[in-house]
Design a protein around this motif. Sequence first.
Motif, short mmCIF file in Angstrom:
data_model
loop_
_atom_site.label_atom_id
_atom_site.label_comp_id
_atom_site.label_asym_id
_atom_site.label_seq_id
_atom_site.Cartn_x
_atom_site.Cartn_y
_atom_site.Cartn_z
N TYR A 156 0.87 -1.16 -0.06
CA TYR A 156 -0.06 0.01 0.12
C TYR A 156 0.70 1.31 -0.12
O TYR A 156 1.47 1.77 0.87
N GLN B 48 -2.96 6.34 -1.88
CA GLN B 48 -4.18 5.91 -0.78
C GLN B 48 -4.99 7.34 -0.71
O GLN B 48 -5.10 7.86 0.53
N ALA C 151 -8.77 7.48 -1.26
CA ALA C 151 -10.00 7.29 -1.24
C ALA C 151 -10.45 7.23 0.42
O ALA C 151 -9.61 7.05 1.10
N HIS D 166 -12.04 -1.95 -8.94
CA HIS D 166 -13.46 -1.73 -8.10
C HIS D 166 -13.84 -0.34 -8.53
O HIS D 166 -13.17 0.60 -7.97
N ASN E 239 -14.02 6.83 -4.98
CA ASN E 239 -13.61 5.94 -3.97
C ASN E 239 -13.38 4.51 -4.67
O ASN E 239 -14.20 3.67 -4.49
N SER E 240 -12.68 4.77 -5.62
CA SER E 240 -12.45 3.48 -6.67
C SER E 240 -10.88 3.02 -5.80
O SER E 240 -10.17 3.45 -5.37
N THR E 241 -10.62 1.42 -6.12
CA THR E 241 -9.79 0.67 -5.80
C THR E 241 -9.32 -0.30 -7.08
O THR E 241 -10.02 -0.75 -7.65
N GLU F 58 -1.54 -2.10 -4.30
CA GLU F 58 -3.01 -1.53 -4.24
C GLU F 58 -2.76 -0.08 -4.40
O GLU F 58 -2.11 0.64 -3.70
N SER G 246 -5.81 3.31 -4.25
CA SER G 246 -7.14 3.92 -4.01
C SER G 246 -7.42 5.40 -4.35
O SER G 246 -6.54 5.96 -4.09
#
Length: 186
Positions: free
Chosen positions: A53, A58, A60, A137, A154-156, A173, A175
């Motif tokens: 991460y 990050q 979102a 997502h 708020n997409s990931t 990852e 977001s």
Amino acid sequence: MTKWLKISFHQSGMSHIKTYDSESRLHGGTRGASWTYPTVSNDGPVHVLRVIYDISRQTASFPLSERVKIVFEEWKGRGSFNLDAFLAESEDEIVADEDRGIVAAHRLNGRRWVYFTITAGPPQDTLPEPISGMTFHFGEPEVKPDTNGTTLLNSTAMWYSVPKSSGTLTVVEGSFARFTLNDASV
């Protein structure tokens, strides 16, 4: 990663990734890549998963869930958090231990354990190599119209590198508070 990605590590050593969309949810998802992890023995833990991460990716804001046991306070610096999963055999109980970085441990059966560590690392400026696949997502579409295209809130996204035959799965990852799908680039 409920309803859109599932990573499985089976007792047999077989591992696989399943992705889900509105159609595949009805029949249990779509199986993607498969691989094995090394045999778990008394020789030491087997590293089966690393999720990276990167703090700068990050943005979102998701509502807290009761299932989430670890929450990071806002970090102003650069770098990454690495969530690692290990399988181990041990007669002794493996417990959460801040000094060792273990945030959770669970007995699977008898002498077999799974435990998770969180460590800090450098910024993740690249995607995992070689990229085996990714899943996105979409989040929720923004209510107000956008002249640049549809904006998702708020997409990931997760990019992953599957071991060729045996080894550790690596996932990066990101977001996004706002992600614009620019219709000019379609």
